[in-house]
Design an enzyme around this catalytic site. Structure first.
Site, PDB file in Angstrom:
ATOM      1  N   GLY A  84       0.753  -1.250   0.000  1.00 12.13           N
ATOM      2  CA  GLY A  84       0.000   0.000   0.000  1.00 12.13           C
ATOM      3  C   GLY A  84       0.779   1.293   0.000  1.00 12.13           C
ATOM      4  N   CYS A 103       2.819   6.653   2.861  1.00 12.54           N
ATOM      5  CA  CYS A 103       2.927   7.112   1.478  1.00 12.54           C
ATOM      6  C   CYS A 103       3.819   8.347   1.403  1.00 12.54           C
ATOM      7  CB  CYS A 103       1.551   7.457   0.913  1.00 12.54           C
ATOM      8  SG  CYS A 103       0.494   6.006   0.672  1.00 12.54           S
ATOM      9  N   HIS A 158       1.616  10.185  -4.105  1.00 11.68           N
ATOM     10  CA  HIS A 158       0.349  10.770  -4.544  1.00 11.68           C
ATOM     11  C   HIS A 158       0.207  12.216  -4.086  1.00 11.68           C
ATOM     12  CE1 HIS A 158      -1.418  10.472  -0.488  1.00 11.68           C
ATOM     13  NE2 HIS A 158      -0.933   9.230  -0.431  1.00 11.68           N
TER      14      HIS A 158
END
Length: 175
Positions: free
Chosen positions: A100, A122, A104
């Site tokens: 995952g 992330c 972004h």
């Protein structure tokens, strides 16, 4: 069988694209974007906060989504918990791992980009920077992450072969 390797000889030509390498440094909160060895841009980013650290190591862009739903339950964070999230429209998402990790757009963390790590693992950046990066990125582009307190990238959590020293990799060769 029987010494036959194919029915026809084929000649194929192809062109290899530009070498894109994105260097993510969690300590400096910056991503340096290189094309063919030339620095194109330095982007302020945020990576994983304590307890959700981004993995160190070499990763490869596996998939690209212009819009992607991100839900904490898919990475083991229960709905309703203090760390839960469910965002329908994350823009310019590029997958790095099976577990995952993505690069972004993260407009909710612009105030921390360039100065603090506040994500759940992330690599987040402004929508404008993420759109620029997304437009030039192809599957297979390389992302090198350093400076996190997290685990190292593994061979099986994405396209992790880049994390094996070449001498070790060659030992498994039939040549």
């Amino acid at each position: 069988g029987g010494g036959v390797y194919g029915q026809h000889d084929r000649e194929i030509s192809f062109t290899v694209g530009d070498a894109h390498v994105y260097r993510v440094d969690a300590r400096t909160h910056q991503m340096r974007v290189f094309s063919n060895g030339r620095l194109l841009r330095t982007i302020p980013i945020t990576t994983g906060k304590p307890g959700f650290e981004t993995r160190n190591g070499t990763k490869v862009i596996m998939e690209k989504f212009d819009v992607r739903r991100m839900n904490s339950e898919t990475v083991g964070i229960p709905a309703g918990s203090a760390e839960s999230y469910d965002i329908d429209d994350v823009q310019w998402a590029m997958r790095l791992t099976h577990s995952g990790e993505f690069i972004h757009a993260a407009p909710w963390s612009v105030g921390s980009q360039g100065s603090a790590n506040v994500s759940h693992g992330c690599t987040g950046m402004s929508t404008a920077d993420a759109g620029w990066l997304y437009a030039m990125t192809r599957r297979g582009d390389v992302v090198e992450t350093v400076g996190t307190a997290g685990e190292d990238m593994t061979l099986t959590n994405g396209w992790g072969d880049w994390n094996v020293p070449f001498a070790t990799y060659r030992e498994g060769s039939a040549l």
